[in-house]
Scaffold this motif. Structure first.
Motif, short mmCIF file in Angstrom:
data_model
loop_
_atom_site.label_atom_id
_atom_site.label_comp_id
_atom_site.label_asym_id
_atom_site.label_seq_id
_atom_site.Cartn_x
_atom_site.Cartn_y
_atom_site.Cartn_z
N LEU A 192 -8.60 -19.23 1.06
CA LEU A 192 -8.68 -17.71 -0.19
C LEU A 192 -9.80 -16.88 1.20
N SER A 193 -9.85 -15.63 0.70
CA SER A 193 -10.15 -14.73 1.15
C SER A 193 -9.67 -13.26 -0.10
N TYR A 194 -10.65 -12.59 0.04
CA TYR A 194 -10.45 -11.04 -0.66
C TYR A 194 -9.64 -9.99 1.17
N LYS A 195 -9.08 -9.33 0.52
CA LYS A 195 -8.17 -8.56 2.24
C LYS A 195 -8.00 -7.42 1.36
N LYS A 196 -7.83 -6.16 1.96
CA LYS A 196 -8.15 -4.73 1.09
C LYS A 196 -6.42 -4.79 1.37
N ALA A 197 -5.76 -4.14 0.45
CA ALA A 197 -4.62 -3.73 -0.07
C ALA A 197 -4.07 -3.16 0.85
N THR A 198 -2.95 -3.13 1.34
CA THR A 198 -1.74 -2.77 2.48
C THR A 198 -1.83 -1.52 1.38
N ASP A 199 -0.94 0.09 1.81
CA ASP A 199 -0.66 0.10 0.58
C ASP A 199 1.04 0.14 0.10
N GLU A 200 1.75 -0.82 0.88
CA GLU A 200 3.05 -2.08 -0.27
C GLU A 200 2.55 -2.32 -1.29
N ILE A 201 1.26 -3.06 -1.18
CA ILE A 201 0.58 -4.10 -1.71
C ILE A 201 -0.33 -2.67 -2.77
N ALA A 202 -0.92 -2.43 -2.73
CA ALA A 202 -1.70 -1.26 -3.60
C ALA A 202 -0.70 -0.73 -4.44
N ASN A 203 0.36 0.01 -4.00
CA ASN A 203 1.65 0.78 -4.95
C ASN A 203 2.22 -0.23 -6.12
N PHE A 204 1.87 -2.05 -5.42
CA PHE A 204 2.98 -2.84 -6.26
C PHE A 204 1.88 -3.13 -7.32
N PHE A 205 0.66 -3.53 -6.90
CA PHE A 205 -0.97 -3.27 -8.69
C PHE A 205 -0.67 -2.14 -8.82
N ASP A 206 -0.65 -0.75 -8.01
CA ASP A 206 -1.01 0.26 -8.97
C ASP A 206 -2.93 0.20 -8.77
N ILE A 207 -3.22 0.36 -7.82
CA ILE A 207 -4.59 0.29 -7.13
C ILE A 207 -5.08 1.20 -6.10
#
Length: 242
Positions: A109-124
């Protein structure tokens, strides 16, 4: 197991033989590698011609259920992991249906910065961190998939959760989040050094990459998941009806 053909039935003999063979190869000893009786023995037992029996065997060979080698015999093909899109299931559910006991080889488990694709998916924003769950999973003998899941910051998962439990069971029972929809992308590639180490294969070996975009009952994005599967252990099936 008693095999018997109904010669008075309107069902063609080769179809009856095919269904009997399907039941026969579900027995554990045949699944574990025992050779089927030879064609002479089987045709005599069923009281049908060898040509009729061969027609049934050929059907199962063609679809990948049996393999036949001249001078050796006919045996059940050892199946890899099979998945499909008719009714999507969690990995744990897929394995349970196949009778495979799942083993976690790694869990991080870790906390990672969202890539552009992940950020777009979660709208963050791209700088926002998401909980990332990395798991290497397989049967009791060897690993065959490396998963990395990113979760929406709105989902209250943290390191205190028991991730050895089935993921969607955890979401539903602990957080009252019921997942409903999975949109998937499948692609093929070669394993790089990182993936090959995780899956105990060569970096030049083929892998299948399966992306899942998971939504809850309100169509809210919950999980962005990527699975890297050993190509020799995973089959993806599609059933379409017109």
């Amino acid at each position: 197991m008693k095999l018997e053909i109904n010669h008075k039935s309107t069902i063609p003999l080769h179809q009856q033989a095919e269904e009997l063979l399907r039941k026969m190869i579900e027995q554990e000893d045949y699944k574990n590698g025992k050779l089927l009786p030879n064609e002479v023995q089987l045709s005599e037992q069923l009281k049908i011609s060898r040509n009729t029996l061969r027609q049934a065997i050929n059907k199962l060979v063609f679809e990948g259920s049996l393999s036949r080698k001249k001078g050796y015999g006919t045996k059940v093909v050892r199946k890899g992991v099979a998945s499909g899109i008719k009714n999507w299931l969690s990995f744990s559910q897929e394995m349970k249906m196949l009778g495979i006991e799942v083993r976690n080889f790694e869990l991080h488990l870790s906390y990672k910065k969202a890539t552009d694709e992940i950020a777009n998916f979660f709208d963050i924003t791209s700088n926002e961190r998401c909980l990332a769950l990395e798991r290497v999973r397989g049967n009791q003998e060897y690993p065959f998939v490396y998963f990395v899941s990113y979760f929406s910051p709105e989902v209250a998962l943290d390191s205190d959760c028991n991730f050895n439990r089935p993921l969607y069971e955890l979401l539903e029972k602990d957080l009252n989040i019921i997942v409903k929809t999975s949109k998937e992308e499948i692609s093929a590639s070669l394993a790089n050094d990182f993936i090959s180490e995780k899956l105990d294969i060569k970096s030049s070996d083929p892998i299948l990459i399966r992306k899942r975009f998971v939504y809850d009952v309100n169509d809210i994005p919950i999980e962005y998941n990527v699975g890297y599967y050993r190509a020799d252990s995973f089959t993806y099936t599609i059933e379409a009806q017109r």
